[in-house]
Design an enzyme around this catalytic site. Structure first.
Site, PDB file in Angstrom:
ATOM      1  N   LYS A  29       0.846  -1.196   0.000  1.00 23.75           N
ATOM      2  CA  LYS A  29       0.000   0.000   0.000  1.00 23.75           C
ATOM      3  C   LYS A  29       0.892   1.262   0.000  1.00 23.75           C
ATOM      4  O   LYS A  29       2.116   1.166   0.210  1.00 23.75           O
ATOM      5  CB  LYS A  29      -0.919  -0.058   1.222  1.00 23.75           C
ATOM      6  CG  LYS A  29      -1.930  -1.222   1.163  1.00 23.75           C
ATOM      7  CD  LYS A  29      -2.778  -1.285   2.437  1.00 23.75           C
ATOM      8  CE  LYS A  29      -3.848  -2.349   2.352  1.00 23.75           C
ATOM      9  NZ  LYS A  29      -4.657  -2.410   3.607  1.00 23.75           N
ATOM     10  N   TYR A  69     -12.412  -2.467  -3.089  1.00 23.34           N
ATOM     11  CA  TYR A  69     -12.930  -2.509  -1.714  1.00 23.34           C
ATOM     12  C   TYR A  69     -14.464  -2.407  -1.668  1.00 23.34           C
ATOM     13  O   TYR A  69     -15.009  -1.930  -0.669  1.00 23.34           O
ATOM     14  CB  TYR A  69     -12.297  -1.398  -0.882  1.00 23.34           C
ATOM     15  CG  TYR A  69     -10.877  -1.714  -0.438  1.00 23.34           C
ATOM     16  CD1 TYR A  69     -10.596  -2.856   0.321  1.00 23.34           C
ATOM     17  CD2 TYR A  69      -9.815  -0.871  -0.748  1.00 23.34           C
ATOM     18  CE1 TYR A  69      -9.303  -3.148   0.740  1.00 23.34           C
ATOM     19  CE2 TYR A  69      -8.513  -1.162  -0.329  1.00 23.34           C
ATOM     20  CZ  TYR A  69      -8.262  -2.297   0.416  1.00 23.34           C
ATOM     21  OH  TYR A  69      -6.984  -2.581   0.836  1.00 23.34           O
ATOM     22  N   PHE A  77     -15.085   3.754   7.749  1.00 19.76           N
ATOM     23  CA  PHE A  77     -13.730   4.108   7.326  1.00 19.76           C
ATOM     24  C   PHE A  77     -13.542   4.039   5.804  1.00 19.76           C
ATOM     25  O   PHE A  77     -12.458   4.337   5.304  1.00 19.76           O
ATOM     26  CB  PHE A  77     -12.690   3.194   8.014  1.00 19.76           C
ATOM     27  CG  PHE A  77     -12.886   1.713   7.772  1.00 19.76           C
ATOM     28  CD1 PHE A  77     -12.429   1.116   6.596  1.00 19.76           C
ATOM     29  CD2 PHE A  77     -13.528   0.925   8.706  1.00 19.76           C
ATOM     30  CE1 PHE A  77     -12.614  -0.235   6.356  1.00 19.76           C
ATOM     31  CE2 PHE A  77     -13.714  -0.448   8.475  1.00 19.76           C
ATOM     32  CZ  PHE A  77     -13.255  -1.018   7.294  1.00 19.76           C
ATOM     33  N   ARG A 105      -1.811 -14.720   3.868  1.00 13.50           N
ATOM     34  CA  ARG A 105      -2.533 -14.010   4.941  1.00 13.50           C
ATOM     35  C   ARG A 105      -1.806 -14.194   6.275  1.00 13.50           C
ATOM     36  O   ARG A 105      -1.762 -13.292   7.097  1.00 13.50           O
ATOM     37  CB  ARG A 105      -3.964 -14.535   5.063  1.00 13.50           C
ATOM     38  CG  ARG A 105      -4.819 -14.308   3.820  1.00 13.50           C
ATOM     39  CD  ARG A 105      -5.494 -12.980   3.763  1.00 13.50           C
ATOM     40  NE  ARG A 105      -6.472 -12.744   4.802  1.00 13.50           N
ATOM     41  CZ  ARG A 105      -7.178 -11.622   4.895  1.00 13.50           C
ATOM     42  NH1 ARG A 105      -7.003 -10.635   4.017  1.00 13.50           N
ATOM     43  NH2 ARG A 105      -8.057 -11.442   5.858  1.00 13.50           N
ATOM     44  N   THR A 111      -5.302  -7.758  10.593  1.00 13.34           N
ATOM     45  CA  THR A 111      -5.611  -6.449  10.001  1.00 13.34           C
ATOM     46  C   THR A 111      -5.083  -5.311  10.887  1.00 13.34           C
ATOM     47  O   THR A 111      -4.518  -4.334  10.384  1.00 13.34           O
ATOM     48  CB  THR A 111      -7.143  -6.307   9.819  1.00 13.34           C
ATOM     49  OG1 THR A 111      -7.603  -7.427   9.046  1.00 13.34           O
ATOM     50  CG2 THR A 111      -7.507  -5.024   9.107  1.00 13.34           C
ATOM     51  N   ARG A 122       2.806  -7.171   9.090  1.00 13.78           N
ATOM     52  CA  ARG A 122       2.166  -6.095   9.863  1.00 13.78           C
ATOM     53  C   ARG A 122       2.661  -6.083  11.308  1.00 13.78           C
ATOM     54  O   ARG A 122       2.819  -5.021  11.911  1.00 13.78           O
ATOM     55  CB  ARG A 122       0.649  -6.261   9.811  1.00 13.78           C
ATOM     56  CG  ARG A 122       0.050  -5.904   8.443  1.00 13.78           C
ATOM     57  CD  ARG A 122      -1.400  -6.335   8.346  1.00 13.78           C
ATOM     58  NE  ARG A 122      -2.051  -5.905   7.125  1.00 13.78           N
ATOM     59  CZ  ARG A 122      -3.227  -6.386   6.702  1.00 13.78           C
ATOM     60  NH1 ARG A 122      -3.867  -7.311   7.419  1.00 13.78           N
ATOM     61  NH2 ARG A 122      -3.762  -5.948   5.583  1.00 13.78           N
ATOM     62  N   ASN A 132      -1.636  -0.151   7.334  1.00 12.13           N
ATOM     63  CA  ASN A 132      -1.132  -1.512   7.610  1.00 12.13           C
ATOM     64  C   ASN A 132      -0.317  -2.125   6.463  1.00 12.13           C
ATOM     65  O   ASN A 132      -0.194  -3.332   6.343  1.00 12.13           O
ATOM     66  CB  ASN A 132      -2.263  -2.427   8.095  1.00 12.13           C
ATOM     67  CG  ASN A 132      -3.378  -2.599   7.086  1.00 12.13           C
ATOM     68  OD1 ASN A 132      -3.264  -2.106   5.954  1.00 12.13           O
ATOM     69  ND2 ASN A 132      -4.436  -3.293   7.459  1.00 12.13           N
ATOM     70  N   HIS A 135      -1.716  -5.472   1.409  1.00 11.84           N
ATOM     71  CA  HIS A 135      -3.003  -6.159   1.182  1.00 11.84           C
ATOM     72  C   HIS A 135      -2.737  -7.577   0.692  1.00 11.84           C
ATOM     73  O   HIS A 135      -1.778  -7.807  -0.048  1.00 11.84           O
ATOM     74  CB  HIS A 135      -3.815  -5.420   0.106  1.00 11.84           C
ATOM     75  CG  HIS A 135      -4.954  -6.256  -0.425  1.00 11.84           C
ATOM     76  ND1 HIS A 135      -6.164  -6.349   0.227  1.00 11.84           N
ATOM     77  CD2 HIS A 135      -5.051  -7.072  -1.513  1.00 11.84           C
ATOM     78  CE1 HIS A 135      -6.959  -7.195  -0.452  1.00 11.84           C
ATOM     79  NE2 HIS A 135      -6.306  -7.636  -1.511  1.00 11.84           N
ATOM     80  N   GLU A 146      -9.275 -10.241  -7.926  1.00 10.89           N
ATOM     81  CA  GLU A 146      -8.398  -9.080  -7.749  1.00 10.89           C
ATOM     82  C   GLU A 146      -7.260  -9.081  -8.779  1.00 10.89           C
ATOM     83  O   GLU A 146      -6.853  -8.024  -9.263  1.00 10.89           O
ATOM     84  CB  GLU A 146      -7.863  -9.049  -6.316  1.00 10.89           C
ATOM     85  CG  GLU A 146      -8.985  -8.748  -5.314  1.00 10.89           C
ATOM     86  CD  GLU A 146      -8.592  -8.987  -3.857  1.00 10.89           C
ATOM     87  OE1 GLU A 146      -7.424  -9.331  -3.585  1.00 10.89           O
ATOM     88  OE2 GLU A 146      -9.487  -8.847  -2.991  1.00 10.89           O
TER      89      GLU A 146
HETATM   90  P1  ADP Z   1      -7.574  -7.128   5.537  1.00  7.99           P
HETATM   91  O1  ADP Z   1      -6.836  -6.102   4.723  1.00  7.99           O
HETATM   92  O2  ADP Z   1      -6.728  -7.643   6.679  1.00  7.99           O
HETATM   93  O3  ADP Z   1      -8.156  -8.243   4.679  1.00  7.99           O
HETATM   94  P2  ADP Z   1     -10.268  -5.959   5.779  1.00  7.99           P
HETATM   95  O4  ADP Z   1     -10.658  -6.630   4.503  1.00  7.99           O
HETATM   96  O5  ADP Z   1     -11.187  -6.108   6.957  1.00  7.99           O
HETATM   97  O6  ADP Z   1      -8.796  -6.397   6.260  1.00  7.99           O
HETATM   98  O7  ADP Z   1     -10.117  -4.394   5.520  1.00  7.99           O
HETATM   99  C1  ADP Z   1      -9.484  -3.931   4.371  1.00  7.99           C
HETATM  100  C2  ADP Z   1      -8.611  -2.754   4.721  1.00  7.99           C
HETATM  101  O8  ADP Z   1      -9.442  -1.676   5.192  1.00  7.99           O
HETATM  102  C3  ADP Z   1      -7.617  -2.985   5.861  1.00  7.99           C
HETATM  103  O9  ADP Z   1      -6.440  -3.649   5.466  1.00  7.99           O
HETATM  104  C4  ADP Z   1      -7.355  -1.571   6.314  1.00  7.99           C
HETATM  105  O10 ADP Z   1      -6.476  -0.899   5.422  1.00  7.99           O
HETATM  106  C5  ADP Z   1      -8.737  -0.950   6.172  1.00  7.99           C
HETATM  107  N1  ADP Z   1      -9.490  -1.016   7.441  1.00  7.99           N
HETATM  108  C6  ADP Z   1     -10.148  -2.089   7.942  1.00  7.99           C
HETATM  109  N2  ADP Z   1     -10.694  -1.802   9.143  1.00  7.99           N
HETATM  110  C7  ADP Z   1     -10.378  -0.504   9.393  1.00  7.99           C
HETATM  111  C8  ADP Z   1     -10.629   0.397  10.472  1.00  7.99           C
HETATM  112  N3  ADP Z   1     -11.351   0.022  11.524  1.00  7.99           N
HETATM  113  N4  ADP Z   1     -10.140   1.651  10.387  1.00  7.99           N
HETATM  114  C9  ADP Z   1      -9.421   2.047   9.316  1.00  7.99           C
HETATM  115  N5  ADP Z   1      -9.123   1.245   8.268  1.00  7.99           N
HETATM  116  C10 ADP Z   1      -9.594  -0.010   8.302  1.00  7.99           C
END
Ligand code: ADP
Length: 169
Positions: A29, A69, A77, A105, A111, A122, A132, A135, A146
Site C-alpha cells: 500500500k 474494496y 472508514f 494471509r 488487520t 504487519r 497496515n 493487502h 483481484e
Molecule cells: P484485511 O486487509 O486484513 O483483509 P479488511 O478486509 O477487513 O482487512 O479491511 C481492508 C482494509 O481496510 C484494511 O487492510 C485496512 O487498510 C482498512 N481497514 C479495515 N478496518 C479498518 C478500520 N477500523 N479503520 C481504518 N481502516 C480499516
C-alpha cells in the site's frame, strides 16, 4: 497433461501441485512504498518459496480502489480507505503456489498491526489499521477476481522457477 520436462525427466512435484495451485493478489500500500518497505515485503514472499507472476508500480485511481474494496462500502472508514489507497503509488503483485492465499494471509498478519504476531509483515512493520502496509486476497476466488482487476492480460508471466524441484518433492 504433460508430466515430463523437455528432457523427458519425470517431475512429480510439478504435476502433483497443478490441481491446487492458487493465485493471490498482494499489494504494497502507499505507506509501504513511502516508507521504503517494498523490497522487504517482496522478499518475504520470495523467500517463502512462492512464485511471482505479476509485478508493477502503479498509481491507483478512485474507481479501481472503490471496485477493489466494494465489500466495505458501508463501513465508516471506507472514504478514508479510498483516500489512503489512492494517496500514492502502490506495488501490485500476483503470487502463485499451493495454498498461497491462506499462507500469504499468515505472512501478512492480522488487520490491526498491534494485534498481528511478531514475525508477520504487519506485526513487524506497522502500528495502525489505517496504515497496515500491505493487502492480501482473503480467498482463492478473490485472488482471481483481484488479479483480473489489477492486471491486464499479457502483464502476467508464466514461468518455472529454477528452484521448483528444491521446494516441493
Ligand atoms: P484485511 O486487509 O486484513 O483483509 P479488511 O478486509 O477487513 O482487512 O479491511 C481492508 C482494509 O481496510 C484494511 O487492510 C485496512 O487498510 C482498512 N481497514 C479495515 N478496518 C479498518 C478500520 N477500523 N479503520 C481504518 N481502516 C480499516
Amino acid at each position: 497433461r504433460a508430466n515430463k520436462s523437455t528432457h523427458g525427466i519425470f517431475l512429480p512435484h510439478l504435476v502433483a501441485s497443478l490441481e491446487q495451485v492458487e493465485q493471490t493478489y498482494i499489494m504494497v500500500k502507499p505507506d509501504g512504498v513511502q516508507r521504503g518497505l517494498v523490497g522487504e515485503i517482496i522478499s518475504r514472499f520470495e523467500r517463502k518459496g512462492f512464485k511471482l507472476t505479476g509485478l508493477k508500480l502503479f498509481q491507483c485511481h478512485k474507481e479501481l480502489a472503490e471496485e477493489h474494496y466494494k465489500d466495505l462500502k458501508t463501513k465508516s472508514f471506507y472514504p478514508t480507505l479510498i483516500d489512503y489507497i489512492t494517496s500514492g503509488p502502490v506495488v501490485c503483485m500476483v503470487w502463485e503456489g499451493v495454498g498461497v492465499v491462506a499462507s500469504a494471509r499468515k505472512l501478512i498478519g492480522s488487520t490491526n498491526p498491534l494485534q498481528a504476531e511478531p514475525g508477520t509483515i504487519r506485526g513487524d512493520l506497522a502500528v495502525q489499521t489505517g496504515r497496515n502496509v500491505v493487502h492480501g486476497s482473503d480467498s482463492p476466488e478473490n485472488g482471481k477476481r483481484e488479479t483480473a482487476l489489477w492486471f491486464k492480460e499479457g502483464e502476467l508471466c508464466e514461468w518455472t522457477p529454477a528452484q521448483a524441484p528444491w521446494l516441493m518433492e
